[in-house]
Design a protein around this motif. Sequence first.
Motif, PDB file in Angstrom:
ATOM      1  N   ILE A  98     -10.583   0.539   3.582  1.00 43.24           N
ATOM      2  CA  ILE A  98      -9.126   0.488   3.594  1.00 43.24           C
ATOM      3  C   ILE A  98      -8.633  -0.347   4.764  1.00 43.24           C
ATOM      4  N   ALA A  99      -9.285  -0.230   5.902  1.00 41.89           N
ATOM      5  CA  ALA A  99      -8.912  -1.042   7.058  1.00 41.89           C
ATOM      6  C   ALA A  99      -9.118  -2.523   6.752  1.00 41.89           C
ATOM      7  N   HIS A 100     -10.185  -2.828   6.039  1.00 44.14           N
ATOM      8  CA  HIS A 100     -10.467  -4.211   5.668  1.00 44.14           C
ATOM      9  C   HIS A 100      -9.384  -4.753   4.729  1.00 44.14           C
TER      10      HIS A 100
ATOM     11  N   GLU B 240      -2.095   2.063  -0.241  1.00 47.47           N
ATOM     12  CA  GLU B 240      -1.243   3.238  -0.476  1.00 47.47           C
ATOM     13  C   GLU B 240      -1.927   4.269  -1.363  1.00 47.47           C
ATOM     14  N   VAL B 241      -2.523   3.811  -2.468  1.00 49.04           N
ATOM     15  CA  VAL B 241      -3.122   4.761  -3.402  1.00 49.04           C
ATOM     16  C   VAL B 241      -4.365   5.407  -2.818  1.00 49.04           C
TER      17      VAL B 241
ATOM     18  N   LEU C  86      -5.123   1.113 -10.825  1.00 50.47           N
ATOM     19  CA  LEU C  86      -4.692   0.791  -9.468  1.00 50.47           C
ATOM     20  C   LEU C  86      -3.823  -0.472  -9.401  1.00 50.47           C
ATOM     21  N   GLU C  87      -3.530  -1.068 -10.532  1.00 50.11           N
ATOM     22  CA  GLU C  87      -2.811  -2.336 -10.537  1.00 50.11           C
ATOM     23  C   GLU C  87      -1.310  -2.182 -10.356  1.00 50.11           C
ATOM     24  N   THR C  88      -0.693  -3.173  -9.716  1.00 52.33           N
ATOM     25  CA  THR C  88       0.773  -3.267  -9.700  1.00 52.33           C
ATOM     26  C   THR C  88       1.201  -3.948 -10.995  1.00 52.33           C
ATOM     27  N   GLU C  89       2.454  -3.821 -11.324  1.00 51.31           N
ATOM     28  CA  GLU C  89       2.961  -4.449 -12.544  1.00 51.31           C
ATOM     29  C   GLU C  89       2.805  -5.967 -12.491  1.00 51.31           C
TER      30      GLU C  89
ATOM     31  N   GLN D 101      -0.459  -6.355  -4.268  1.00 52.40           N
ATOM     32  CA  GLN D 101      -1.548  -5.572  -4.859  1.00 52.40           C
ATOM     33  C   GLN D 101      -2.428  -4.942  -3.792  1.00 52.40           C
ATOM     34  N   LEU D 102      -2.714  -5.682  -2.746  1.00 51.98           N
ATOM     35  CA  LEU D 102      -3.533  -5.137  -1.660  1.00 51.98           C
ATOM     36  C   LEU D 102      -2.817  -3.970  -0.977  1.00 51.98           C
TER      37      LEU D 102
END
Length: 293
Positions: free
Chosen positions: A271-273, A193-194, A121-124, A187-188
Motif C-alpha cells: 500500500i505504501a508503494h 482506500e479500499v 477494485l476498479e473506479t468507473e 485508480q491508485l
Amino acid sequence: MSERRSPTIRRRRLGAELRRQREAAGITIEAVAEQLECSASKISRIETGHTSATPRDVRDMLRIYGVVGVESDELVQIAREARQKGWWHPYSTVLVGAYVGLEAAASSIRAYEQQVVPGLLETEEYASAMIRAARPDFTPEQVQQRVRVRLGRQSLLTQEDPVDLWVVLDEAVVSRPVGGDAVMRGQLKRLVEVAELPNVTLQILPFEVGAHAGMDGTFTILSFPEPGDPDVVYAENATGGLFLEKSDELQKYSFIFDHIRAAAIRPEESIAHIAKLVEEPLWKWRPRGSPWT
C-alpha cells in the motif's frame, strides 16, 4: 441455508445432491434418462450445475432414487430457488453470468492479476477506459453496461457480511497508465482506500522477483461458506474463462497462490508503494515516444 447462496450456487448444490442420491441408489445416468424420456446429457448437465432443473424434473428423479417426504420437498424447493434470476441477469449478454453468480455467493476470494485491476477494485473511469481499449468493437452502450455491472459487484466488499478478498497484483498492473495520467492516479488512490477495509488484503508482486509460480496467467479462487460447496477456480482468458473444480486442480491453484503471495511484498509495504506511485508514477519516468535504450 446461507443467505449468500445465489441461484448459481443453489443450482450447483442441487446438482451435486442429485448425483449423490443417484449413485447411492446404484442407478446410471442412462437409466434415469430412459425413465424420464430425455437425453443422458440433460441429466449430466443438471448434476454438474450447468443446466437448471424444473421442480418436476427433480421430483421425478428423486422418485426414481426412492427419495420422498421432507427430503424430497426440500430439494424441490431448492430447484425453485435455483430458477430465480440474479440481479445480473439483465446483463447476461455482456458478462459471464455463472462467474458473477458464484462470486455473489462466495465467502472469500483469492485472486492473482497480471495486467489490470480486478473488477471489484476498479473506479468507473478506469473500468470504462480499460474496456474500451480491450474491446474496440464494443459500442458505447455495451461499454457502459459492463461498467455498471462491475460497479454493482463492488457492493460485495461493503455489504453487511462482506466477502473476504485477497488480491496479488503484478507490478505491471500499477505501472501501466490505463486511461491516462488522471484516471490512473485516481485508480491508485482507490486501491489505497479500499485496502483500508478489514476484509481486503492487497499485495504487489514486484518485477524484481523475476519468474514466479503465476507465470501461466490470471486466476481467481472462490470459496463458499457451506461445507458442501467446494471451491471453484476461474482462469480467465480472452474468450471468457474456464471453471476448474476437480480436487487436483484446486490444490494446484491454491499451491500457486500461496507461492505468489509469499513472493509478493507485504500488504502494508504494498500500500505504501501504491501511495508513492500516486505522487511519482512509473509512467512519468519514461514519457511516451521516448527510446528504450
